[in-house]
Write a protein that holds these residues in place. Structure first.
Motif, PDB file in Angstrom:
ATOM      1  N   ASP A  62       0.823  -1.211   0.000  1.00  0.00           N
ATOM      2  CA  ASP A  62       0.000   0.000   0.000  1.00  0.00           C
ATOM      3  C   ASP A  62       0.855   1.258   0.000  1.00  0.00           C
ATOM      4  O   ASP A  62       0.377   2.355   0.289  1.00  0.00           O
ATOM      5  N   ASN A  63       2.134   1.116  -0.345  1.00  0.00           N
ATOM      6  CA  ASN A  63       3.059   2.236  -0.322  1.00  0.00           C
ATOM      7  C   ASN A  63       2.592   3.337  -1.278  1.00  0.00           C
ATOM      8  O   ASN A  63       2.255   3.063  -2.430  1.00  0.00           O
ATOM      9  N   PRO A  64       2.566   4.595  -0.826  1.00  0.00           N
ATOM     10  CA  PRO A  64       2.054   5.678  -1.678  1.00  0.00           C
ATOM     11  C   PRO A  64       2.902   5.921  -2.935  1.00  0.00           C
ATOM     12  O   PRO A  64       2.367   6.332  -3.963  1.00  0.00           O
ATOM     13  N   VAL A  65       4.193   5.673  -2.871  1.00  0.00           N
ATOM     14  CA  VAL A  65       5.033   5.823  -4.066  1.00  0.00           C
ATOM     15  C   VAL A  65       4.699   4.727  -5.069  1.00  0.00           C
ATOM     16  O   VAL A  65       4.592   4.977  -6.274  1.00  0.00           O
ATOM     17  N   LEU A  66       4.510   3.516  -4.585  1.00  0.00           N
ATOM     18  CA  LEU A  66       4.100   2.412  -5.453  1.00  0.00           C
ATOM     19  C   LEU A  66       2.775   2.740  -6.132  1.00  0.00           C
ATOM     20  O   LEU A  66       2.621   2.573  -7.356  1.00  0.00           O
ATOM     21  N   LYS A  67       1.832   3.223  -5.359  1.00  0.00           N
ATOM     22  CA  LYS A  67       0.518   3.556  -5.907  1.00  0.00           C
ATOM     23  C   LYS A  67       0.614   4.677  -6.947  1.00  0.00           C
ATOM     24  O   LYS A  67      -0.106   4.674  -7.951  1.00  0.00           O
ATOM     25  N   GLU A  68       1.518   5.627  -6.700  1.00  0.00           N
ATOM     26  CA  GLU A  68       1.680   6.726  -7.644  1.00  0.00           C
ATOM     27  C   GLU A  68       2.302   6.238  -8.951  1.00  0.00           C
ATOM     28  O   GLU A  68       1.902   6.684 -10.039  1.00  0.00           O
ATOM     29  N   PHE A  69       3.272   5.323  -8.840  1.00  0.00           N
ATOM     30  CA  PHE A  69       3.840   4.730 -10.054  1.00  0.00           C
ATOM     31  C   PHE A  69       2.754   4.001 -10.846  1.00  0.00           C
ATOM     32  O   PHE A  69       2.684   4.112 -12.079  1.00  0.00           O
ATOM     33  N   GLU A  70       1.919   3.248 -10.156  1.00  0.00           N
ATOM     34  CA  GLU A  70       0.841   2.518 -10.828  1.00  0.00           C
ATOM     35  C   GLU A  70      -0.112   3.485 -11.530  1.00  0.00           C
ATOM     36  O   GLU A  70      -0.529   3.257 -12.674  1.00  0.00           O
ATOM     37  N   LYS A  71      -0.429   4.565 -10.835  1.00  0.00           N
ATOM     38  CA  LYS A  71      -1.348   5.556 -11.395  1.00  0.00           C
ATOM     39  C   LYS A  71      -0.768   6.211 -12.649  1.00  0.00           C
ATOM     40  O   LYS A  71      -1.462   6.346 -13.672  1.00  0.00           O
ATOM     41  N   ARG A  72       0.507   6.589 -12.577  1.00  0.00           N
ATOM     42  CA  ARG A  72       1.115   7.308 -13.691  1.00  0.00           C
ATOM     43  C   ARG A  72       1.420   6.404 -14.890  1.00  0.00           C
ATOM     44  O   ARG A  72       1.546   6.893 -16.016  1.00  0.00           O
ATOM     45  N   THR A  73       1.574   5.105 -14.661  1.00  0.00           N
ATOM     46  CA  THR A  73       1.964   4.196 -15.745  1.00  0.00           C
ATOM     47  C   THR A  73       0.858   3.208 -16.110  1.00  0.00           C
ATOM     48  O   THR A  73       1.064   2.356 -16.980  1.00  0.00           O
ATOM     49  N   ASN A  74      -0.322   3.328 -15.445  1.00  0.00           N
ATOM     50  CA  ASN A  74      -1.445   2.420 -15.690  1.00  0.00           C
ATOM     51  C   ASN A  74      -1.010   0.964 -15.563  1.00  0.00           C
ATOM     52  O   ASN A  74      -1.189   0.144 -16.465  1.00  0.00           O
ATOM     53  N   THR A  75      -0.431   0.657 -14.413  1.00  0.00           N
ATOM     54  CA  THR A  75       0.024  -0.696 -14.130  1.00  0.00           C
ATOM     55  C   THR A  75      -0.442  -1.143 -12.754  1.00  0.00           C
ATOM     56  O   THR A  75      -0.859  -0.332 -11.919  1.00  0.00           O
ATOM     57  N   LYS A  76      -0.361  -2.431 -12.526  1.00  0.00           N
ATOM     58  CA  LYS A  76      -0.534  -3.022 -11.202  1.00  0.00           C
ATOM     59  C   LYS A  76       0.768  -3.752 -10.916  1.00  0.00           C
ATOM     60  O   LYS A  76       1.069  -4.779 -11.543  1.00  0.00           O
ATOM     61  N   LEU A  77       1.583  -3.194 -10.010  1.00  0.00           N
ATOM     62  CA  LEU A  77       2.932  -3.707  -9.781  1.00  0.00           C
ATOM     63  C   LEU A  77       2.965  -4.644  -8.579  1.00  0.00           C
ATOM     64  O   LEU A  77       2.586  -4.260  -7.475  1.00  0.00           O
ATOM     65  N   ASN A  78       3.413  -5.842  -8.829  1.00  0.00           N
ATOM     66  CA  ASN A  78       3.574  -6.843  -7.773  1.00  0.00           C
ATOM     67  C   ASN A  78       5.068  -7.085  -7.593  1.00  0.00           C
ATOM     68  O   ASN A  78       5.670  -7.881  -8.316  1.00  0.00           O
ATOM     69  N   ILE A  79       5.660  -6.340  -6.651  1.00  0.00           N
ATOM     70  CA  ILE A  79       7.114  -6.373  -6.485  1.00  0.00           C
ATOM     71  C   ILE A  79       7.497  -7.352  -5.386  1.00  0.00           C
ATOM     72  O   ILE A  79       7.032  -7.234  -4.250  1.00  0.00           O
ATOM     73  N   MET A  80       8.347  -8.301  -5.734  1.00  0.00           N
ATOM     74  CA  MET A  80       8.863  -9.269  -4.770  1.00  0.00           C
ATOM     75  C   MET A  80      10.196  -8.751  -4.243  1.00  0.00           C
ATOM     76  O   MET A  80      11.249  -9.043  -4.790  1.00  0.00           O
ATOM     77  N   TRP A  81      10.129  -7.942  -3.197  1.00  0.00           N
ATOM     78  CA  TRP A  81      11.340  -7.387  -2.599  1.00  0.00           C
ATOM     79  C   TRP A  81      12.094  -8.510  -1.894  1.00  0.00           C
ATOM     80  O   TRP A  81      11.529  -9.213  -1.062  1.00  0.00           O
ATOM     81  N   THR A  82      13.376  -8.646  -2.215  1.00  0.00           N
ATOM     82  CA  THR A  82      14.163  -9.761  -1.703  1.00  0.00           C
ATOM     83  C   THR A  82      15.405  -9.245  -0.995  1.00  0.00           C
ATOM     84  O   THR A  82      16.096  -8.357  -1.499  1.00  0.00           O
ATOM     85  N   SER A 393       9.989   3.822   3.355  1.00  0.00           N
ATOM     86  CA  SER A 393      11.177   3.228   2.719  1.00  0.00           C
ATOM     87  C   SER A 393      11.443   3.814   1.339  1.00  0.00           C
ATOM     88  O   SER A 393      11.741   3.099   0.384  1.00  0.00           O
ATOM     89  N   VAL A 394      11.329   5.131   1.228  1.00  0.00           N
ATOM     90  CA  VAL A 394      11.581   5.806  -0.048  1.00  0.00           C
ATOM     91  C   VAL A 394      13.076   6.067  -0.163  1.00  0.00           C
ATOM     92  O   VAL A 394      13.661   6.744   0.680  1.00  0.00           O
ATOM     93  N   SER A 395      13.701   5.536  -1.214  1.00  0.00           N
ATOM     94  CA  SER A 395      15.150   5.642  -1.326  1.00  0.00           C
ATOM     95  C   SER A 395      15.619   5.109  -2.663  1.00  0.00           C
ATOM     96  O   SER A 395      14.908   4.342  -3.326  1.00  0.00           O
ATOM     97  N   GLN A 396      16.849   5.501  -3.054  1.00  0.00           N
ATOM     98  CA  GLN A 396      17.450   4.879  -4.226  1.00  0.00           C
ATOM     99  C   GLN A 396      17.786   3.417  -3.961  1.00  0.00           C
ATOM    100  O   GLN A 396      18.141   2.680  -4.879  1.00  0.00           O
ATOM    101  N   SER A 397      17.676   2.982  -2.705  1.00  0.00           N
ATOM    102  CA  SER A 397      17.944   1.588  -2.359  1.00  0.00           C
ATOM    103  C   SER A 397      16.668   0.765  -2.236  1.00  0.00           C
ATOM    104  O   SER A 397      16.699  -0.374  -1.766  1.00  0.00           O
ATOM    105  N   SER A 398      15.547   1.337  -2.645  1.00  0.00           N
ATOM    106  CA  SER A 398      14.300   0.560  -2.717  1.00  0.00           C
ATOM    107  C   SER A 398      13.733   0.750  -4.121  1.00  0.00           C
ATOM    108  O   SER A 398      14.108   0.048  -5.050  1.00  0.00           O
ATOM    109  N   PHE A 399      12.841   1.739  -4.299  1.00  0.00           N
ATOM    110  CA  PHE A 399      12.280   1.987  -5.639  1.00  0.00           C
ATOM    111  C   PHE A 399      13.372   2.386  -6.630  1.00  0.00           C
ATOM    112  O   PHE A 399      13.274   2.102  -7.824  1.00  0.00           O
TER     113      PHE A 399
END
Length: 506
Positions: A62-82, A393-399
């Protein structure tokens, strides 16, 4: 190995590991939505991605940056952070399973499994399509050239700066100042600093409990300084030299054995995970810790909560008789691939997503987040992170591990870093550029090494560790080197690498 027919045991193991991970990535496609005028909009494209992260926590669904990326690119992103711990092992299992996400990050560009799968047609050849994505094409041409395989672009490089990366120690400047020590410039200086850190109570707690060096599984910089080389190969007299045979490698093992015997680094350093090394550095007992210029802020930000004077200084270079040494990077840190099982239309949608991430707007969103929520801007344009940026967790080391734009000073800044530290780090990046030592082998391939390399590498690294820890004498290394020189397979690798090197030079 037949096309797309991986070992059954690996596939079974990978399927078991992926079972829970993939549940979140394989939901049903969203249905088309209607806008306010009643028109039918195109349904968002569901895209699954596997990548690593280096923030304390992975971003949530539910991260707001993730949601904003989805909104701007018309995608549903399922990121497997490892986790970065054992990431390569996890990815090998993912590759071997044949059940891959839509976008896969592989950290090791020379992974033999990845290369074999490319040869078998497992991934899209992106060469005909990339020209249509202008922001990706803004990556340095040299990076695109280095990451071609058989003259084709199967991958999207995880682009990173050329300078400011790992490969040099970072040292507690406040401890140096307290003990009236100069910033070390040579390995002799480094030894003297470690000895002082061990014996002169630089943290002032009255105990001899400091750890002069926390290696972070990275001791290659010692060989680099003594060989004046960036990795296994160096260019000399118009050909590639394998530094395994160089005197500097032997000298490095002796130096590190001395450091280990003196107790200047953890006894169990060889089995410590990356996160364990960082946690140890965060205790405030560590004096030297190799990392990227920006990543050390993760440690310093913790320390200044209780010790405002704590100050980690990235070294600009180290010197030997061969000259100043600051290893450059190849301009990327890992690569992204799109499996051929992804339909062409979806492949293009993924490229569009990555292209947006490589734009100034997308890169800003990835690394800094949303204005007034994740950052504010001062009169000079410097972005100041808010508490919400850390919570999300907004950072160049995440998104910023996915959505990337080439930025010379990316490794000079970290979320929350004060402006004066950023400006200092930019100067260090510039200084490292003047002492830069490149890796001439990037992009060169030996077919023999792809098959036999992992076994040689393991034996070599295991023996180095035993020599450093005193479990084997230096003569064991001498004997091993002599055997390699008489090993036809190993010498064939050197021949193949030199042929590839000469072909590129021409």
């Amino acid at each position: 190995m037949k096309k797309m027919n991986m070992k059954k045991a690996a596939a079974a193991t990978a399927s078991a590991i992926l079972a829970t991970t993939m549940l979140s990535a394989c939901g049903s496609e969203p249905s088309a939505a209607k806008d306010g005028a009643g028109k039918t909009n195109e349904a968002p494209e569901s895209i699954s991605i596997i990548t690593e992260f280096n923030t304390p926590e992975a971003p949530g669904t539910d991260n707001p940056v993730l949601k904003e990326f989805e909104k701007r690119t018309n995608t549903k992103l399922n990121i497997m952070w490892t986790s970065p711990n054992s990431y390569n092992d996890k990815i090998n299992l993912v590759l071997a399973s044949g059940e891959m996400p839509d976008l896969v990050k592989v950290l090791d560009f020379n992974s033999s499994l990845m290369r074999q799968m490319i040869q078998q047609g497992a991934f899209w050849d992106l060469t005909p399509f990339l020209k249509d994505y202008p922001h990706l094409m803004e990556y340095p041409k040299s990076v695109w050239e280095k990451t071609k395989i058989d003259g084709k672009s199967y991958i999207i490089p995880s682009v990173r700066p050329l300078h400011g990366g790992p490969g040099l120690p970072i040292i507690r400047k406040d401890w140096l100042d307290k003990l009236n020590l100069k910033v070390p410039e040579t390995l002799d200086d480094m030894y003297n600093v470690m000895k002082a850190f061990a014996e002169q109570d630089p943290d002032g707690n009255g105990k001899k409990d400091t750890i002069p060096l926390v290696p972070r599984n990275d001791l290659g910089w010692v060989e680099g300084v003594l060989n004046h080389s960036n990795g296994k190969w160096k260019a000399q007299d118009g050909k590639l030299i394998d530094t395994t045979f160089e005197p500097g490698t032997r000298e490095a093992l002796l130096w590190l054995n001395k450091i280990y015997k003196e107790g200047f680094m953890p006894a169990d350093y060889a089995i410590m995970k990356e996160t364990q090394s960082e946690d140890l550095a965060k205790t405030g007992n560590a004096g030297i810790y190799p990392n990227t210029i920006e990543a050390i802020w993760r440690v310093q930000a913790e320390l200044i909560k209780t010790n405002p004077e704590a100050n980690f200084l990235p070294l600009s270079y180290l010197s030997s008789p061969a000259g100043k040494y600051a290893p450059s990077t190849p301009g990327f840190s890992g690569v992204y691939l799109i499996p051929k099982s992804v339909p062409e239309a979806k492949m293009k949608k993924i490229l569009s997503l990555m292209d947006y991430g490589a734009s100034e707007e997308g890169f800003l969103l990835a690394c800094y987040g949303l204005p007034d929520i994740h950052y504010t801007t001062d009169k000079d344009g410097f972005k100041i992170a808010t508490e919400q940026a850390f919570k999300d967790s907004v950072s160049q080391s995440s998104f910023g591990k996915i959505f990337e734009r080439f930025d010379k000073y990316l490794w000079a800044y970290r979320t929350g870093m004060p402006k004066e530290l950023f400006e200092r780090n930019k100067k260090i990046v510039d200084e490292r550029e003047t002492a830069s030592v490149d890796d001439p082998s990037v992009g060169l391939i030996s077919e023999t090494w792809l098959k036999a390399g992992p076994d040689y590498t393991k034996k070599m690294n295991d023996l180095k560790t035993k020599v450093i820890m005193g479990q084997e004498p230096i003569e064991a290394w001498d004997s091993y080197v002599a055997k390699l020189k008489a090993d036809a397979t190993y010498m064939k690798v050197i021949d193949e690498m030199n042929r590839a090197y000469q072909a590129v030079k021409k």
